[in-house]
Enzyme design. Structure first.
Site, PDB file in Angstrom:
ATOM      1  N   SER A  40       0.827  -1.429   0.262  1.00 40.46           N
ATOM      2  CA  SER A  40       0.116   0.026   0.162  1.00 40.46           C
ATOM      3  C   SER A  40       1.114   0.806  -0.444  1.00 40.46           C
ATOM      4  CB  SER A  40      -0.580  -0.214   0.933  1.00 40.46           C
ATOM      5  OG  SER A  40      -1.746   0.955   1.204  1.00 40.46           O
ATOM      6  N   HIS A  47      -1.142  -1.355  -4.177  1.00 40.60           N
ATOM      7  CA  HIS A  47      -2.141  -0.875  -3.363  1.00 40.60           C
ATOM      8  C   HIS A  47      -2.773   0.317  -3.507  1.00 40.60           C
ATOM      9  CE1 HIS A  47      -5.794  -2.036  -0.936  1.00 40.60           C
ATOM     10  NE2 HIS A  47      -5.696  -0.818  -0.329  1.00 40.60           N
ATOM     11  N   ASP A  96      -4.548   3.893  -1.590  1.00 39.08           N
ATOM     12  CA  ASP A  96      -5.622   4.512  -1.133  1.00 39.08           C
ATOM     13  C   ASP A  96      -6.590   4.865  -1.206  1.00 39.08           C
ATOM     14  OD1 ASP A  96      -6.319   2.125   1.235  1.00 39.08           O
ATOM     15  OD2 ASP A  96      -3.812   2.342   0.894  1.00 39.08           O
ATOM     16  N   MET A 141      -8.768   8.555  -0.463  1.00 39.36           N
ATOM     17  CA  MET A 141      -9.808   8.471   0.250  1.00 39.36           C
ATOM     18  C   MET A 141     -10.382  10.255   0.401  1.00 39.36           C
ATOM     19  SD  MET A 141      -7.442   7.514   3.978  1.00 39.36           S
ATOM     20  CE  MET A 141      -6.475   6.286   3.722  1.00 39.36           C
ATOM     21  N   HIS A 147      -8.146   1.488  -4.078  1.00 39.98           N
ATOM     22  CA  HIS A 147      -9.353   1.070  -2.576  1.00 39.98           C
ATOM     23  C   HIS A 147     -10.283   2.289  -2.593  1.00 39.98           C
ATOM     24  CE1 HIS A 147      -9.686   0.150   1.945  1.00 39.98           C
ATOM     25  NE2 HIS A 147     -11.097   0.277   1.127  1.00 39.98           N
ATOM     26  N   MET A 199     -12.268   4.887  -0.631  1.00 43.62           N
ATOM     27  CA  MET A 199     -12.435   5.029   0.533  1.00 43.62           C
ATOM     28  C   MET A 199     -12.977   6.728   0.257  1.00 43.62           C
ATOM     29  SD  MET A 199      -9.745   3.773   3.098  1.00 43.62           S
ATOM     30  CE  MET A 199      -8.521   3.814   1.655  1.00 43.62           C
ATOM     31  N   MET A 218     -11.435  -5.579   6.436  1.00 43.59           N
ATOM     32  CA  MET A 218     -10.237  -4.226   6.775  1.00 43.59           C
ATOM     33  C   MET A 218      -9.948  -5.006   8.465  1.00 43.59           C
ATOM     34  SD  MET A 218     -10.043  -1.265   4.872  1.00 43.59           S
ATOM     35  CE  MET A 218      -9.212  -1.277   6.024  1.00 43.59           C
ATOM     36  N   ASP A 265      -6.676  -5.785   4.760  1.00 43.26           N
ATOM     37  CA  ASP A 265      -5.710  -4.625   4.561  1.00 43.26           C
ATOM     38  C   ASP A 265      -6.207  -4.128   5.954  1.00 43.26           C
ATOM     39  OD1 ASP A 265      -4.550  -1.928   4.109  1.00 43.26           O
ATOM     40  OD2 ASP A 265      -7.177  -1.538   3.096  1.00 43.26           O
TER      41      ASP A 265
HETATM   42  C1  DX5 Z   1      -5.479   1.651   5.536  1.00 45.76           C
HETATM   43  C2  DX5 Z   1      -5.645   1.768   4.413  1.00 45.76           C
HETATM   44  C3  DX5 Z   1      -4.314   0.760   3.974  1.00 45.76           C
HETATM   45  C4  DX5 Z   1      -3.250   1.176   4.982  1.00 45.76           C
HETATM   46  C5  DX5 Z   1      -1.668   0.284   4.949  1.00 45.76           C
HETATM   47  O1  DX5 Z   1      -6.829   2.518   5.668  1.00 45.76           O
HETATM   48  O2  DX5 Z   1      -6.801   0.718   3.697  1.00 45.76           O
HETATM   49  O3  DX5 Z   1      -4.772   0.302   2.685  1.00 45.76           O
HETATM   50  O4  DX5 Z   1      -2.354   1.722   3.673  1.00 45.76           O
HETATM   51  O5  DX5 Z   1      -1.367  -0.102   5.618  1.00 45.76           O
HETATM   52  P1  DX5 Z   1      -0.921  -0.387   7.021  1.00 45.76           P
HETATM   53  O6  DX5 Z   1      -0.325  -1.880   6.403  1.00 45.76           O
HETATM   54  O7  DX5 Z   1       0.546   0.866   7.439  1.00 45.76           O
HETATM   55  O8  DX5 Z   1      -1.754  -0.096   7.718  1.00 45.76           O
HETATM   56 ZN    ZN Z   2      -6.438  -0.107   1.636  1.00 44.87          ZN
END
Ligand code: DX5
Ligand code: ZN
Length: 232
Positions: free
Chosen positions: A17, A42, A44, A46, A75, A77, A146, A184
């Site tokens: 990620s 991956h 993220d 947001m 992903h 969010m 999650m 994740d």
């Molecule tokens: C959190 C993200 C994850 C995050 C994982 O909201 O969806 O993908 O980056 O990071 P670690 O592995 O450090 O928890």
């Molecule tokens: Zn994620």
């Protein structure tokens, strides 16, 4: 990159990620993770509404697409993700997941993602019951469980996520689905084997890979922690 390439292995896939990477050196960090054996990248996304953080948008996904040699696992969010599904697939997402909690018409959203040629996933937060997936299980390409509350990298692993992975596997089996399970949040070499044993075959890791000074070695270490475990 075709769908067949994404799912061509029966083994466990490592998905670094980039949320925990150095954003000023994103190309360098992604290349290092790829040299270490990353299977997917991956990303993220947001929006500061669904989660209390703002990260990456389509222009950055498009730029990553030009330099990454692995499929992009995006992903979302964000609130009302239907607004942006087309944009992220056209920016280069090979896998696109939406949160069940943010998507009132999940069946339609999943069908739409698939119609665009990407793998479609549903994400469940730690507080969302596995039973919420029952009616949608047969049409999903993957489920993302999650194991932290979404929003930030580097949070502590919520062990209850392992039990949820097991129960998601049961729901998928009952639905006759061969969908993959991705986990994740807080994944590292100490819990990766348990995650795979529970039924996960895609391991997302942020801090464990980019939190130190050598993402290549960290990716390799996570890979060797799970060995050649086959997916369930
Ligand atoms: C959190 C993200 C994850 C995050 C994982 O909201 O969806 O993908 O980056 O990071 P670690 O592995 O450090 O928890
Ligand atoms: Zn994620």
């Amino acid at each position: 990159m075709t769908d067949r390439d994404i799912w061509s292995t029966d083994g466990v896939q490592i998905a670094p990620s980039i949320l925990a990477a150095n954003f000023a050196e994103l190309g360098r960090d992604i290349a290092a993770a790829e040299r270490g054996g990353a299977d997917l990248i991956h990303i993220d996304v947001m929006d500061g509404l669904f989660v209390p953080n703002i990260t990456i948008g389509q222009p950055v996904v498009r730029a990553i697409k030009r330099i990454a040699t692995r499929p992009l696992d995006v992903h979302l969010m964000i609130e009302d993700p239907d607004r942006y599904v087309d944009d992220f697939v056209s920016a280069g997402a090979n896998m696109l997941s939406v949160h069940l909690e943010a998507t009132p018409h999940l069946h339609r959203t999943i069908a739409h993602i698939k119609s665009l040629g990407a793998k479609a996933g549903a994400v469940i937060n730690p507080s969302t019951p596995v039973s919420a997936l029952v009616e949608i299980a047969s049409v999903l390409d993957f489920v993302l469980v999650m194991s932290v509350n979404p929003g930030f990298a580097g949070q502590a692993f919520i062990r209850h996520g392992l039990d949820k992975v097991r129960r998601v596997r049961e729901v998928l089996t009952q639905a006759g689905s061969s969908a993959r399970i991705e986990i994740d949040g807080g994944i590292d070499a100490t819990n990766a084997v348990e995650a795979v044993a529970a039924g996960a075959s895609i391991l997302v890791a942020g801090h464990a890979i980019f939190g130190g000074s050598d993402p290549e070695a960290a990716t390799r270490a996570l890979r060797s922690a799970v060995g050649s475990a086959a997916r369930t």
